[in-house]
Design a protein around this motif. Structure first.
Motif, PDB file in Angstrom:
ATOM      1  N   VAL A 176      32.715  38.107  41.251  1.00  0.00           N
ATOM      2  CA  VAL A 176      31.277  38.404  41.160  1.00  0.00           C
ATOM      3  C   VAL A 176      31.058  39.785  40.538  1.00  0.00           C
ATOM      4  O   VAL A 176      30.187  39.971  39.677  1.00  0.00           O
ATOM      5  N   ASP A 205      23.244  32.070  40.970  1.00  0.00           N
ATOM      6  CA  ASP A 205      23.904  31.925  39.669  1.00  0.00           C
ATOM      7  C   ASP A 205      22.925  31.729  38.515  1.00  0.00           C
ATOM      8  O   ASP A 205      23.336  31.336  37.413  1.00  0.00           O
ATOM      9  N   THR A 265      38.205  34.163  40.086  1.00  0.00           N
ATOM     10  CA  THR A 265      37.564  33.145  40.916  1.00  0.00           C
ATOM     11  C   THR A 265      38.378  31.850  40.946  1.00  0.00           C
ATOM     12  O   THR A 265      38.345  31.115  41.942  1.00  0.00           O
ATOM     13  N   TYR A 282      36.929  36.106  45.353  1.00  0.00           N
ATOM     14  CA  TYR A 282      35.542  35.679  45.084  1.00  0.00           C
ATOM     15  C   TYR A 282      34.654  36.866  44.722  1.00  0.00           C
ATOM     16  O   TYR A 282      34.010  36.872  43.660  1.00  0.00           O
ATOM     17  N   LYS A 308      31.356  29.856  40.313  1.00  0.00           N
ATOM     18  CA  LYS A 308      31.382  31.073  39.486  1.00  0.00           C
ATOM     19  C   LYS A 308      32.399  30.923  38.352  1.00  0.00           C
ATOM     20  O   LYS A 308      32.148  31.341  37.220  1.00  0.00           O
ATOM     21  N   CYS A 368      31.512  31.331  34.369  1.00  0.00           N
ATOM     22  CA  CYS A 368      32.158  32.429  33.631  1.00  0.00           C
ATOM     23  C   CYS A 368      33.064  31.898  32.528  1.00  0.00           C
ATOM     24  O   CYS A 368      33.167  32.503  31.448  1.00  0.00           O
ATOM     25  N   HIS A 399      33.599  38.461  31.774  1.00  0.00           N
ATOM     26  CA  HIS A 399      33.561  37.082  32.248  1.00  0.00           C
ATOM     27  C   HIS A 399      34.921  36.396  32.200  1.00  0.00           C
ATOM     28  O   HIS A 399      35.205  35.519  33.026  1.00  0.00           O
TER      29      HIS A 399
END
Length: 458
Positions: free
Chosen positions: A221, A328, A236, A217, A257, A261, A229
């Motif tokens: 981030v 986000d 993720t 996770y 996420k 992304c 991305h």
């Protein structure tokens, strides 16, 4: 009252004497594997003594009688006892009322020294789990103090000292990434994420399932913060789809996420893989409503072949509160921007020459021709499109880069490296499969399943 004070004094004296005895034993037993095994048992049985007086325990370490490298196992147990005493009290060290007190500051100093100097052989072979607890306490205090940056270097040092190789995942990976996220110092973690993690060995590192989830996770981030991305979506997804019997908050946050992304990188979100636990799939549908609405808006644009930028912007605006609550909001804004850039790229598939005003119209760019020109210049500079802008005539000419972009020595070298990596990975997967097939626990379980009523052999 006098008698009570006297009893307390005698009790404190006994604890100090017991702690000093442990210091002497640690000094004499830390020089050999056999001695360390004996010391491990002794320290385990003395945990209550060490945690009964955190001040005496830390004073013993501060005296310098035990070095954090030569006596790393003892240091780990002593500091673990301090953490245990803290958690059993009404206010642990990371509590707001204690985060700046003297005892907490002393712990931070001792833990920082241990993380940067410990001997891996002592910690990994005997008690990596307690070492992870000490590291976790240091992370919690640093974040509670709102001073995560000073803890990043010691935690990264702990990762590099504890892992058997750069391919091994440790509990400290996720802690270091958490600190980097809290400090908004994403670049500090880049080298950690550039190491390809292929091995999880709890016996060597004390790794727990939750710590893998935190690594995936917070790693995602960090990568998102660095603008990577596609890699962020991949990492993720690993957290969101990890084996589970119930849905964790980490898995839900990771999927959110992942969705954003993926939209930024590819304009769409692939369906969850078959290996994703069914209970997680069901829960994600209910827990990520605003995110699914944004995904659907992007999917509708993709299917219709039209821009649909207005629908995407509306979905982002409707879910603004939810995105902000999860931290986000910036990613959701990038989804809208990336959809516009993707619409511009789609124009290259249809047109060779187009006026800037028409580019703005087709891609629904607010600001007209001037905004379209600025966007095109930025996309040309970042190699997203091959084109040239004629400012005099107000048109853009799209070029067909063709296969020339791949006809270079650098690309051939990259392709060679990628092929070597794929072959290495394939060999590792084959070796892992063979190891599982030969594992006695796996064979016993497989035999039990086959021998049961459903197996047809009973």
């Amino acid at each position: 009252r006098t008698r009570a004070r006297a009893r307390h004094t005698r009790g404190a004296s006994r604890v100090m004497a017991d702690v000093q005895a442990l210091v002497s034993s640690a000094a004499s037993l830390s020089s050999s594997p056999e001695g360390l095994a004996e010391l491990q048992s002794l320290l385990e049985s003395s945990a209550a003594t060490l945690s009964s007086d955190a001040n005496a325990t830390m004073s013993a370490l501060e005296s310098g009688a035990l070095a954090p490298d030569a006596h790393a196992l003892a240091h780990t147990h002593f500091l673990h006892a301090v953490v245990a005493a803290s958690h059993s009290s009404s206010a642990p060290m990371h509590d707001a009322s204690r985060v700046h007190d003297d005892e907490t500051s002393r712990f931070v100093a001792l833990a920082t020294t241990l993380l940067t100097r410990f001997d891996r052989a002592q910690v990994a072979r005997n008690d990596p789990s307690k070492f992870a607890t000490v590291c976790g306490a240091l992370r919690d205090i640093a974040i509670a103090r709102q001073l995560p940056t000073p803890a990043i270097a010691p935690m990264l040092a702990a990762v590099r000292r504890l892992r058997p190789s750069p391919e091994h995942l440790t509990p400290q990976h996720g802690m270091a990434l958490h600190l980097c996220v809290a400090a908004r110092f994403h670049s500090a973690a880049k080298s950690l994420l550039d190491d390809r993690v292929l091995t999880c060995d709890p016996s060597e590192t004390g790794l727990k399932p939750e710590e893998f989830l935190l690594y995936a996770y917070y790693g995602g981030v960090v990568l998102a913060g660095l603008g990577e991305h596609e890699r962020a979506a991949e990492l993720t997804l690993a957290a969101a789809t990890a084996p589970a019997t119930t849905t964790s908050a980490i898995a839900v946050a990771a999927y959110k996420k992942h969705a954003l992304c993926s939209l930024i990188a590819d304009g769409e979100v692939e369906p969850l893989p078959q290996y994703c636990p069914a209970i997680v799939k069901r829960h994600l549908k209910a827990a990520c409503g605003e995110y699914h609405a944004l995904v659907d808006a992007c999917k509708e644009r993709s299917k219709s072949g039209e821009s649909g930028a207005e629908k995407i912007a509306k979905a982002a605006a409707d879910g603004a509160a939810a995105f902000a609550a999860e931290g986000d909001a910036a990613l959701a804004a990038l989804v809208v921007k990336s959809s516009t850039r993707r619409d511009v790229k789609r124009l290259t598939e249809t047109y060779l020459t187009l006026s800037l005003a028409d580019v703005a119209k087709h891609a629904e760019i607010e600001g007209g021709a001037a905004a379209a020109e600025a966007l095109l210049v930025d996309m040309i500079a970042s190699n997203e499109v091959s084109a040239s802008v004629d400012q005099k005539d107000g048109v853009v000419r799209f070029h067909d880069a063709g296969a020339d972009r791949y006809a270079s020595a650098a690309m051939a070298e990259r392709l060679d490296e990628e092929m070597k990596d794929m072959m290495t990975l394939a060999n590792r997967v084959r070796a892992a499969e063979e190891a599982v097939m030969e594992d006695k626990h796996y064979l016993q379980k497989a035999t039990d399943v086959l021998a049961g009523p459903a197996g047809g052999l009973a």
